[in-house]
Write a protein that holds these residues in place. Structure first.
Motif, PDB file in Angstrom:
ATOM      1  N   VAL A 128       0.859  -1.181   0.000  1.00  0.00           N
ATOM      2  CA  VAL A 128       0.000   0.000   0.000  1.00  0.00           C
ATOM      3  C   VAL A 128       0.896   1.231   0.000  1.00  0.00           C
ATOM      4  O   VAL A 128       1.785   1.351   0.841  1.00  0.00           O
ATOM      5  CB  VAL A 128      -0.921   0.034   1.242  1.00  0.00           C
ATOM      6  N   ALA A 129       0.652   2.122  -0.927  1.00  0.00           N
ATOM      7  CA  ALA A 129       1.366   3.400  -0.973  1.00  0.00           C
ATOM      8  C   ALA A 129       0.360   4.507  -0.681  1.00  0.00           C
ATOM      9  O   ALA A 129      -0.784   4.462  -1.146  1.00  0.00           O
ATOM     10  CB  ALA A 129       2.006   3.616  -2.339  1.00  0.00           C
ATOM     11  N   LYS A 130       0.778   5.484   0.093  1.00  0.00           N
ATOM     12  CA  LYS A 130      -0.093   6.600   0.453  1.00  0.00           C
ATOM     13  C   LYS A 130       0.320   7.820  -0.369  1.00  0.00           C
ATOM     14  O   LYS A 130       1.494   8.193  -0.396  1.00  0.00           O
ATOM     15  CB  LYS A 130       0.044   6.890   1.945  1.00  0.00           C
ATOM     16  N   THR A 131      -0.638   8.410  -1.050  1.00  0.00           N
ATOM     17  CA  THR A 131      -0.409   9.653  -1.771  1.00  0.00           C
ATOM     18  C   THR A 131      -1.169  10.764  -1.054  1.00  0.00           C
ATOM     19  O   THR A 131      -1.799  10.523  -0.024  1.00  0.00           O
ATOM     20  CB  THR A 131      -0.886   9.553  -3.235  1.00  0.00           C
ATOM     21  N   HIS A 132      -1.145  11.950  -1.623  1.00  0.00           N
ATOM     22  CA  HIS A 132      -1.835  13.079  -0.994  1.00  0.00           C
ATOM     23  C   HIS A 132      -3.317  12.779  -0.760  1.00  0.00           C
ATOM     24  O   HIS A 132      -3.851  13.064   0.302  1.00  0.00           O
ATOM     25  CB  HIS A 132      -1.680  14.335  -1.845  1.00  0.00           C
ATOM     26  N   GLY A 133      -3.974  12.182  -1.730  1.00  0.00           N
ATOM     27  CA  GLY A 133      -5.419  11.960  -1.607  1.00  0.00           C
ATOM     28  C   GLY A 133      -5.887  10.531  -1.691  1.00  0.00           C
ATOM     29  O   GLY A 133      -7.087  10.261  -1.544  1.00  0.00           O
ATOM     30  N   HIS A 134      -4.958   9.582  -1.927  1.00  0.00           N
ATOM     31  CA  HIS A 134      -5.380   8.202  -2.166  1.00  0.00           C
ATOM     32  C   HIS A 134      -4.435   7.188  -1.518  1.00  0.00           C
ATOM     33  O   HIS A 134      -3.295   7.513  -1.198  1.00  0.00           O
ATOM     34  CB  HIS A 134      -5.430   7.922  -3.680  1.00  0.00           C
ATOM     35  N   PHE A 135      -4.955   5.980  -1.396  1.00  0.00           N
ATOM     36  CA  PHE A 135      -4.128   4.815  -1.114  1.00  0.00           C
ATOM     37  C   PHE A 135      -4.088   3.993  -2.393  1.00  0.00           C
ATOM     38  O   PHE A 135      -5.121   3.775  -3.027  1.00  0.00           O
ATOM     39  CB  PHE A 135      -4.727   3.931  -0.004  1.00  0.00           C
ATOM     40  N   ILE A 136      -2.912   3.553  -2.784  1.00  0.00           N
ATOM     41  CA  ILE A 136      -2.778   2.647  -3.920  1.00  0.00           C
ATOM     42  C   ILE A 136      -2.462   1.280  -3.336  1.00  0.00           C
ATOM     43  O   ILE A 136      -1.433   1.104  -2.671  1.00  0.00           O
ATOM     44  CB  ILE A 136      -1.674   3.109  -4.885  1.00  0.00           C
ATOM     45  N   LEU A 137      -3.349   0.325  -3.534  1.00  0.00           N
ATOM     46  CA  LEU A 137      -3.213  -1.016  -2.970  1.00  0.00           C
ATOM     47  C   LEU A 137      -2.936  -2.014  -4.069  1.00  0.00           C
ATOM     48  O   LEU A 137      -3.488  -1.912  -5.166  1.00  0.00           O
ATOM     49  CB  LEU A 137      -4.508  -1.451  -2.280  1.00  0.00           C
ATOM     50  N   SER A 138      -2.109  -2.997  -3.748  1.00  0.00           N
ATOM     51  CA  SER A 138      -1.882  -4.090  -4.688  1.00  0.00           C
ATOM     52  C   SER A 138      -1.631  -5.370  -3.913  1.00  0.00           C
ATOM     53  O   SER A 138      -1.207  -5.335  -2.757  1.00  0.00           O
ATOM     54  CB  SER A 138      -0.696  -3.795  -5.603  1.00  0.00           C
ATOM     55  N   THR A 139      -1.914  -6.466  -4.544  1.00  0.00           N
ATOM     56  CA  THR A 139      -1.608  -7.770  -3.971  1.00  0.00           C
ATOM     57  C   THR A 139      -0.735  -8.541  -4.947  1.00  0.00           C
ATOM     58  O   THR A 139      -0.740  -8.271  -6.151  1.00  0.00           O
ATOM     59  CB  THR A 139      -2.882  -8.602  -3.694  1.00  0.00           C
ATOM     60  N   TYR A 140       0.012  -9.486  -4.408  1.00  0.00           N
ATOM     61  CA  TYR A 140       0.801 -10.383  -5.250  1.00  0.00           C
ATOM     62  C   TYR A 140       0.709 -11.772  -4.647  1.00  0.00           C
ATOM     63  O   TYR A 140       0.400 -11.942  -3.471  1.00  0.00           O
ATOM     64  CB  TYR A 140       2.256  -9.926  -5.375  1.00  0.00           C
ATOM     65  N   ASP A 141       0.949 -12.788  -5.465  1.00  0.00           N
ATOM     66  CA  ASP A 141       0.921 -14.159  -4.954  1.00  0.00           C
ATOM     67  C   ASP A 141       2.312 -14.784  -5.043  1.00  0.00           C
ATOM     68  O   ASP A 141       3.273 -14.128  -5.435  1.00  0.00           O
ATOM     69  CB  ASP A 141      -0.142 -15.005  -5.662  1.00  0.00           C
ATOM     70  N   GLY A 142       2.407 -16.041  -4.685  1.00  0.00           N
ATOM     71  CA  GLY A 142       3.689 -16.728  -4.607  1.00  0.00           C
ATOM     72  C   GLY A 142       4.413 -16.893  -5.926  1.00  0.00           C
ATOM     73  O   GLY A 142       5.610 -17.163  -5.944  1.00  0.00           O
TER      74      GLY A 142
END
Length: 110
Positions: free
Chosen positions: A81-95
């Motif tokens: 998860v990255a936090k920007t001024h107005g948003h969270f950018i979320l990502s998932t990854y697998d094995g």
């Protein structure tokens, strides 16, 4: 997603937790949003405590957290998860994916 090292992704508004954009199978609920907010409010606790971050019914344990990013794992899968001024950018990854490539893709957007 084009890196093939991001399984799911979403852009979440920090103000209210609403989903601005997401990949097709990404699910996000208010409880997930509250855990992410808590993690950024107190990154030291989320790194050292037993509190898990839940996303899509999977509990992840934080391995790195600061005021701009959050990295958490569950066995061989994880979230970034990255936090920007107005948003969270979320990502998932697998094995089958490289966490470092997923992290780079998310952080470039942040």
């Amino acid at each position: 997603l084009s890196t093939r090292h991001v399984q799911h992704a979403a852009i979440i508004k920090r103000k209210d937790g609403s989903v601005k954009a997401k990949s097709a199978l990404f699910e996000f609920n208010p409880a997930d949003y509250n855990k992410i907010l808590a993690a950024f409010d107190n990154p030291r606790e989320v790194r050292t405590g037993e509190a898990a971050i839940t996303l899509m019914d999977v509990a992840y344990r934080a391995v790195r957290a600061d005021n701009l990013s959050l990295y958490a794992k569950n066995d061989k899968s994880g979230i970034i998860v990255a936090k920007t001024h107005g948003h969270f950018i979320l990502s998932t990854y697998d094995g089958t994916m490289f966490a470092s490539v997923c992290a780079e893709a998310v952080e470039k957007l942040g």
